[in-house]
Design a protein around this motif. Structure first.
Motif, PDB file in Angstrom:
ATOM      1  N   ILE A 161      53.123  37.349  28.592  1.00 44.70           N
ATOM      2  CA  ILE A 161      51.706  37.636  28.806  1.00 44.70           C
ATOM      3  C   ILE A 161      51.244  38.820  27.960  1.00 44.70           C
ATOM      4  O   ILE A 161      50.084  38.871  27.533  1.00 44.70           O
ATOM      5  N   ASP A 162      52.136  39.771  27.696  1.00 50.32           N
ATOM      6  CA  ASP A 162      51.748  40.934  26.901  1.00 50.32           C
ATOM      7  C   ASP A 162      51.223  40.512  25.533  1.00 50.32           C
ATOM      8  O   ASP A 162      50.280  41.114  25.005  1.00 50.32           O
ATOM      9  N   ASN A 163      51.839  39.501  24.929  1.00 47.79           N
ATOM     10  CA  ASN A 163      51.417  39.039  23.605  1.00 47.79           C
ATOM     11  C   ASN A 163      50.461  37.855  23.673  1.00 47.79           C
ATOM     12  O   ASN A 163      49.565  37.728  22.839  1.00 47.79           O
ATOM     13  N   GLU A 164      50.658  36.973  24.667  1.00 45.67           N
ATOM     14  CA  GLU A 164      49.829  35.769  24.770  1.00 45.67           C
ATOM     15  C   GLU A 164      48.491  36.039  25.434  1.00 45.67           C
ATOM     16  O   GLU A 164      47.494  35.388  25.140  1.00 45.67           O
ATOM     17  N   GLY A 165      48.475  37.007  26.360  1.00 51.49           N
ATOM     18  CA  GLY A 165      47.291  37.209  27.185  1.00 51.49           C
ATOM     19  C   GLY A 165      47.164  36.099  28.210  1.00 51.49           C
ATOM     20  O   GLY A 165      47.992  35.188  28.285  1.00 51.49           O
ATOM     21  N   LEU A 166      46.123  36.153  29.011  1.00 53.75           N
ATOM     22  CA  LEU A 166      45.838  35.118  29.995  1.00 53.75           C
ATOM     23  C   LEU A 166      44.754  34.190  29.468  1.00 53.75           C
ATOM     24  O   LEU A 166      43.903  34.618  28.682  1.00 53.75           O
ATOM     25  N   PRO A 167      44.740  32.929  29.900  1.00 53.30           N
ATOM     26  CA  PRO A 167      43.721  31.994  29.414  1.00 53.30           C
ATOM     27  C   PRO A 167      42.383  32.145  30.117  1.00 53.30           C
ATOM     28  O   PRO A 167      41.513  31.305  29.978  1.00 53.30           O
ATOM     29  N   PHE A 168      42.227  33.204  30.885  1.00 52.46           N
ATOM     30  CA  PHE A 168      40.977  33.457  31.604  1.00 52.46           C
ATOM     31  C   PHE A 168      40.816  34.957  31.787  1.00 52.46           C
ATOM     32  O   PHE A 168      41.774  35.722  31.665  1.00 52.46           O
ATOM     33  N   ARG A 169      39.600  35.389  32.064  1.00 55.99           N
ATOM     34  CA  ARG A 169      39.337  36.793  32.369  1.00 55.99           C
ATOM     35  C   ARG A 169      39.518  37.030  33.864  1.00 55.99           C
ATOM     36  O   ARG A 169      39.324  36.119  34.676  1.00 55.99           O
ATOM     37  N   VAL A 170      39.878  38.263  34.205  1.00 57.53           N
ATOM     38  CA  VAL A 170      40.061  38.620  35.615  1.00 57.53           C
ATOM     39  C   VAL A 170      39.227  39.857  35.919  1.00 57.53           C
ATOM     40  O   VAL A 170      39.353  40.885  35.242  1.00 57.53           O
ATOM     41  N   THR A 171      38.375  39.751  36.931  1.00 60.77           N
ATOM     42  CA  THR A 171      37.555  40.875  37.385  1.00 60.77           C
ATOM     43  C   THR A 171      38.006  41.301  38.768  1.00 60.77           C
ATOM     44  O   THR A 171      38.148  40.468  39.671  1.00 60.77           O
ATOM     45  N   LEU A 172      38.243  42.584  38.935  1.00 59.05           N
ATOM     46  CA  LEU A 172      38.556  43.153  40.245  1.00 59.05           C
ATOM     47  C   LEU A 172      37.263  43.683  40.856  1.00 59.05           C
ATOM     48  O   LEU A 172      36.591  44.522  40.256  1.00 59.05           O
ATOM     49  N   ALA A 173      36.899  43.187  42.043  1.00 56.19           N
ATOM     50  CA  ALA A 173      35.695  43.641  42.747  1.00 56.19           C
ATOM     51  C   ALA A 173      36.122  44.420  43.982  1.00 56.19           C
ATOM     52  O   ALA A 173      36.832  43.895  44.844  1.00 56.19           O
ATOM     53  N   VAL A 174      35.685  45.675  44.077  1.00 56.69           N
ATOM     54  CA  VAL A 174      36.103  46.572  45.150  1.00 56.69           C
ATOM     55  C   VAL A 174      34.890  46.899  46.023  1.00 56.69           C
ATOM     56  O   VAL A 174      33.872  47.392  45.524  1.00 56.69           O
ATOM     57  N   ALA A 175      35.001  46.639  47.308  1.00 59.95           N
ATOM     58  CA  ALA A 175      33.881  46.908  48.217  1.00 59.95           C
ATOM     59  C   ALA A 175      34.390  46.912  49.646  1.00 59.95           C
ATOM     60  O   ALA A 175      35.423  46.313  49.951  1.00 59.95           O
ATOM     61  N   ASN A 176      33.634  47.580  50.523  1.00 59.82           N
ATOM     62  CA  ASN A 176      33.956  47.529  51.942  1.00 59.82           C
ATOM     63  C   ASN A 176      32.731  47.059  52.710  1.00 59.82           C
ATOM     64  O   ASN A 176      32.416  45.896  52.741  1.00 59.82           O
ATOM     65  N   ARG A 177      31.963  47.995  53.307  1.00 66.13           N
ATOM     66  CA  ARG A 177      30.812  47.569  54.096  1.00 66.13           C
ATOM     67  C   ARG A 177      29.702  46.963  53.250  1.00 66.13           C
ATOM     68  O   ARG A 177      28.906  46.170  53.743  1.00 66.13           O
ATOM     69  N   SER A 178      29.678  47.313  51.988  1.00 66.17           N
ATOM     70  CA  SER A 178      28.653  46.755  51.104  1.00 66.17           C
ATOM     71  C   SER A 178      29.060  45.407  50.519  1.00 66.17           C
ATOM     72  O   SER A 178      28.305  44.796  49.757  1.00 66.17           O
ATOM     73  N   ALA A 179      30.251  44.915  50.899  1.00 64.18           N
ATOM     74  CA  ALA A 179      30.787  43.710  50.271  1.00 64.18           C
ATOM     75  C   ALA A 179      29.960  42.463  50.558  1.00 64.18           C
ATOM     76  O   ALA A 179      29.918  41.545  49.749  1.00 64.18           O
ATOM     77  N   THR A 180      29.329  42.424  51.713  1.00 59.92           N
ATOM     78  CA  THR A 180      28.599  41.205  52.088  1.00 59.92           C
ATOM     79  C   THR A 180      27.164  41.185  51.568  1.00 59.92           C
ATOM     80  O   THR A 180      26.436  40.232  51.816  1.00 59.92           O
ATOM     81  N   GLY A 181      26.745  42.213  50.862  1.00 64.16           N
ATOM     82  CA  GLY A 181      25.392  42.246  50.314  1.00 64.16           C
ATOM     83  C   GLY A 181      25.235  41.314  49.121  1.00 64.16           C
ATOM     84  O   GLY A 181      26.208  40.981  48.435  1.00 64.16           O
ATOM     85  N   HIS A 182      24.004  40.917  48.857  1.00 64.42           N
ATOM     86  CA  HIS A 182      23.752  39.992  47.748  1.00 64.42           C
ATOM     87  C   HIS A 182      23.975  40.664  46.398  1.00 64.42           C
ATOM     88  O   HIS A 182      24.211  39.988  45.387  1.00 64.42           O
ATOM     89  N   GLU A 183      23.910  42.002  46.359  1.00 61.84           N
ATOM     90  CA  GLU A 183      24.042  42.703  45.075  1.00 61.84           C
ATOM     91  C   GLU A 183      25.414  42.449  44.436  1.00 61.84           C
ATOM     92  O   GLU A 183      25.506  42.243  43.215  1.00 61.84           O
TER      93      GLU A 183
END
Length: 279
Positions: free
Chosen positions: A135-157
């Motif tokens: 993976i270090d040289n090939e990479g992944l075939p998709f992008r990965v986003t980490l989304a961090v939230a707690n009480r605001s997680a259920t908001g539409h934003e």
């Protein structure tokens, strides 16, 4: 129908492994069982056992979503922290006809240093295909986003921000989302609240047609985020908070600390709910 057991952890989702699964699926009359052994982060951060399991389960969930989207029949499970024990347990449980084991190249593979391929082959008596995934040289075939939230997680934003990520992608790589919900304390009640919130967010994200999995993290949002970055190869991060006057995360300068420590692009999403909260 034949059963193929696929064993992988950090290399799950790598190009070489995906190609091997696709090729085997094209032969027809086959179903796959994904086994992901649990793995602790390499750095010395404090990690809850539940977080170790959650990270492995998130890998399973994402992988299942990906292969099922390609109309490949598959089930998945989290395995023992010992990859050999996890594999043999899965062999006894699912009685596969063959095994695919994915590892890093030999120079950086702990599994290879344990003679994993030969031991599994001898113990199971089954054909074992070894897929080397760099993976270090090939990479992944998709992008990965980490989304961090707690009480605001259920908001539409937050959901709007994640959908905007997909809409802004100009190529066909696709994007996966890891939803991280730090606990608000260390007791069982806090963990249950976080899991309930995580389930709600995942439901909304998946209903919007996005590939997503999630985990509950350490009560300290910075530690939770750093742990997640060791479990997953992340391209960018979205952090959702309340406004500065109501957010303990902002008072602790979470956004800038994560930017400095991770070296990734960090998008800050502000939730407009008027109810006071710590995040």
């Amino acid at each position: 129908m034949k059963t193929v057991l696929v064993v992988a952890n950090e290399t799950l989702g790598g190009r070489s492994l995906i190609e091997a699964v696709r090729k085997r699926a094209e032969e027809g009359d086959v179903r796959f069982v994904l086994c992901v052994p649990q793995t602790r982060p390499r750095a010395g951060l404090v990690v809850y056992d539940d977080a170790v399991f959650d990270a492995a389960q998130a890998r399973v969930d994402l992988a299942l979503g990906f292969v099922r989207a390609e109309h490949i029949e598959a089930i998945g499970e989290v395995g023992d922290p010992d990859p050999y024990a996890a594999t043999i347990d899965a062999v006894r449980e699912h009685n596969p006809d063959e095994i695919i084991i994915s590892t890093y190249p030999e120079t950086r593979s702990g599994w290879m240093r344990q003679d994993m391929i030969e031991r599994v082959s001898q113990a199971s008596g089954l054909p074992v295909q070894h897929v080397v995934t760099d993976i270090d040289n090939e990479g992944l075939p998709f992008r990965v986003t980490l989304a961090v939230a707690n009480r605001s997680a259920t908001g539409h934003e937050l959901l709007d921000a994640l959908k905007a990520k997909v809409d802004s992608d100009t190529d066909k790589r696709g994007r996966l989302f890891i939803i991280l919900v730090p606990q608000e304390g260390g007791d069982g009640t806090a963990a249950r609240r976080a899991r309930t919130r995580l389930a709600l967010v995942l439901g909304r994200v998946r209903e919007a047609g996005l590939f997503a999995a999630g985990l509950v993290g350490d009560p300290d949002p910075f530690t939770a985020t750093m742990n997640a970055l060791q479990y997953f190869r992340v391209d960018d991060i979205v952090i959702s908070t309340f406004a500065a006057t109501k957010s303990g995360w902002l008072r602790s300068d979470l956004i800038q600390r994560v930017r400095n420590a991770s070296g990734r692009e960090v998008e800050h999403v502000i939730h407009s709910d008027p109810v006071p909260a710590s995040a």
